[in-house]
Design a protein around this motif. Sequence first.
Motif, short mmCIF file in Angstrom:
data_model
loop_
_atom_site.label_atom_id
_atom_site.label_comp_id
_atom_site.label_asym_id
_atom_site.label_seq_id
_atom_site.Cartn_x
_atom_site.Cartn_y
_atom_site.Cartn_z
N LEU A 44 29.25 119.59 67.67
CA LEU A 44 28.99 121.02 67.46
C LEU A 44 29.78 121.90 68.42
CD1 LEU A 44 25.15 120.84 66.82
CD2 LEU A 44 26.93 121.39 65.13
N ASN A 45 29.89 121.48 69.67
CA ASN A 45 30.59 122.27 70.67
C ASN A 45 32.10 122.26 70.44
OD1 ASN A 45 30.51 123.86 73.14
ND2 ASN A 45 31.50 122.12 74.10
N THR A 46 32.65 121.11 70.09
CA THR A 46 34.09 120.98 69.89
C THR A 46 34.57 121.78 68.68
OG1 THR A 46 34.04 118.78 70.87
CG2 THR A 46 35.94 119.29 69.49
N THR A 47 33.76 121.84 67.64
CA THR A 47 34.19 122.47 66.38
C THR A 47 33.67 123.88 66.21
OG1 THR A 47 32.28 121.57 65.21
CG2 THR A 47 34.30 120.23 65.24
N GLY A 48 32.86 124.35 67.15
CA GLY A 48 32.26 125.67 67.02
C GLY A 48 33.28 126.80 67.14
N VAL A 49 32.90 127.96 66.62
CA VAL A 49 33.73 129.16 66.72
C VAL A 49 33.58 129.72 68.13
CG1 VAL A 49 34.05 131.50 65.85
CG2 VAL A 49 33.41 129.65 64.27
N ASN A 50 34.70 129.92 68.82
CA ASN A 50 34.64 130.48 70.18
C ASN A 50 34.29 131.95 70.16
OD1 ASN A 50 35.21 128.18 71.72
ND2 ASN A 50 37.39 128.36 71.30
N ILE A 51 33.26 132.30 70.91
CA ILE A 51 32.81 133.69 71.00
C ILE A 51 32.69 134.05 72.47
CG2 ILE A 51 30.94 135.30 70.52
CD1 ILE A 51 30.35 133.71 68.02
N THR A 52 33.31 135.17 72.84
CA THR A 52 33.21 135.65 74.22
C THR A 52 32.09 136.66 74.31
OG1 THR A 52 35.57 135.35 74.57
CG2 THR A 52 34.43 136.80 76.10
N ASP A 53 31.23 136.50 75.29
CA ASP A 53 30.13 137.43 75.52
C ASP A 53 30.69 138.73 76.09
OD1 ASP A 53 27.88 138.82 76.19
OD2 ASP A 53 27.24 137.45 77.77
N THR A 54 30.77 139.74 75.25
CA THR A 54 31.25 141.05 75.70
C THR A 54 30.10 141.91 76.21
OG1 THR A 54 31.03 141.90 73.45
CG2 THR A 54 33.20 141.03 74.10
N GLY A 55 28.90 141.35 76.21
CA GLY A 55 27.74 142.13 76.61
C GLY A 55 27.33 141.96 78.05
N GLY A 56 28.16 141.35 78.88
CA GLY A 56 27.81 141.30 80.29
C GLY A 56 28.28 140.08 81.04
N SER A 57 28.19 138.89 80.46
CA SER A 57 28.55 137.69 81.24
C SER A 57 30.03 137.36 81.16
CB SER A 57 27.72 136.48 80.78
OG SER A 57 28.17 136.00 79.53
N GLY A 58 30.70 137.69 80.05
CA GLY A 58 32.11 137.36 79.87
C GLY A 58 32.37 135.89 79.60
N ILE A 59 31.32 135.09 79.46
CA ILE A 59 31.45 133.65 79.25
C ILE A 59 31.77 133.38 77.78
CG2 ILE A 59 30.26 131.43 79.41
CD1 ILE A 59 28.44 132.72 81.54
N LYS A 60 32.56 132.32 77.52
CA LYS A 60 32.86 131.89 76.15
C LYS A 60 31.87 130.82 75.74
CE LYS A 60 37.67 133.02 76.16
NZ LYS A 60 38.85 132.98 75.40
N PHE A 61 31.39 130.94 74.51
CA PHE A 61 30.43 130.00 73.95
C PHE A 61 30.92 129.52 72.59
CE2 PHE A 61 27.97 133.01 76.54
CZ PHE A 61 27.26 132.15 77.35
N ALA A 62 30.38 128.41 72.12
CA ALA A 62 30.69 127.90 70.78
C ALA A 62 29.53 128.22 69.85
CB ALA A 62 30.92 126.39 70.82
N ARG A 63 29.84 128.97 68.78
CA ARG A 63 28.86 129.20 67.71
C ARG A 63 29.02 128.08 66.69
NH1 ARG A 63 29.96 129.68 62.84
NH2 ARG A 63 31.07 131.65 62.81
N ILE A 64 27.95 127.41 66.37
CA ILE A 64 28.03 126.21 65.54
C ILE A 64 28.68 126.47 64.19
CG2 ILE A 64 26.08 125.10 66.68
CD1 ILE A 64 24.42 125.78 64.12
N ASN A 65 29.42 125.44 63.72
CA ASN A 65 30.01 125.41 62.40
C ASN A 65 29.73 124.01 61.85
OD1 ASN A 65 31.83 124.92 60.21
ND2 ASN A 65 33.06 126.66 60.90
N VAL A 66 28.68 123.90 61.05
CA VAL A 66 28.19 122.59 60.63
C VAL A 66 29.23 121.83 59.81
CG1 VAL A 66 26.35 121.36 59.42
CG2 VAL A 66 25.83 123.45 60.66
N TYR A 67 29.91 122.51 58.91
CA TYR A 67 30.89 121.84 58.07
C TYR A 67 32.00 121.21 58.92
CZ TYR A 67 34.46 121.05 54.52
OH TYR A 67 35.41 120.48 53.72
#
Length: 196
Positions: free
Chosen positions: A153-176
């Motif tokens: 899930l982490n490797t294939t997730g969509v990268n999203i940067t937190d623009t609301g304060g932390s600036g950290i990048k996270f993976a939004r799941i992509n099940v397919y």
Amino acid sequence: CVNNASGFNISVISMSLGGARYSSYCDNNQSGDGVFRRPIDDAVVNNISVVAAAGNSGSTTGISDPACVKNATAVGSTTKTDGFSPYNRNNITDLLAPGNGITSVNYQGGGFTSKDGTSMAAPHVSGAIALLAQFKKLTTGLNISPNDAFLALNTTGVNITDTGGSGIKFARINVYKALLYLDTAGPNITYVAPTL
């Protein structure tokens, strides 16, 4: 769940609980909410993924117990269009999933209602892990480990940067894409034992 895992084919536990907030792993916390570490560790050692909502207090530096337990998969929330939700996240948040405007059962009055928060996002990750577990079992005859499920899930997730304060990048799941990853990675996925 651990005691009944084989009888009921339990591969994932989903928790939408929120205790005290922590900026780092809370495994060594011995007061109050620290009671979750041992059961979570026991589940993961027994090949059951544990997914926990990160909390809804709006912190950009802390997540709630039990999501802060190292072997739990801490889940933050996005909007359906991958905008950042105003809920808890920090550098130990593991994955993101849609959590805003989610239609679910209305436990108070029957019927359905729309809710927001990490408690609406965590079940998406739990469902994704259940799908990955079923796919792995059907295609290889093997169980998926919590580490393998997270890695897919982490490797294939969509990268999203937190623009609301932390600036950290996270993976939004992509099940397919995670299913395709498991299909192609197959035996190349290596198991990493959880730390206790």
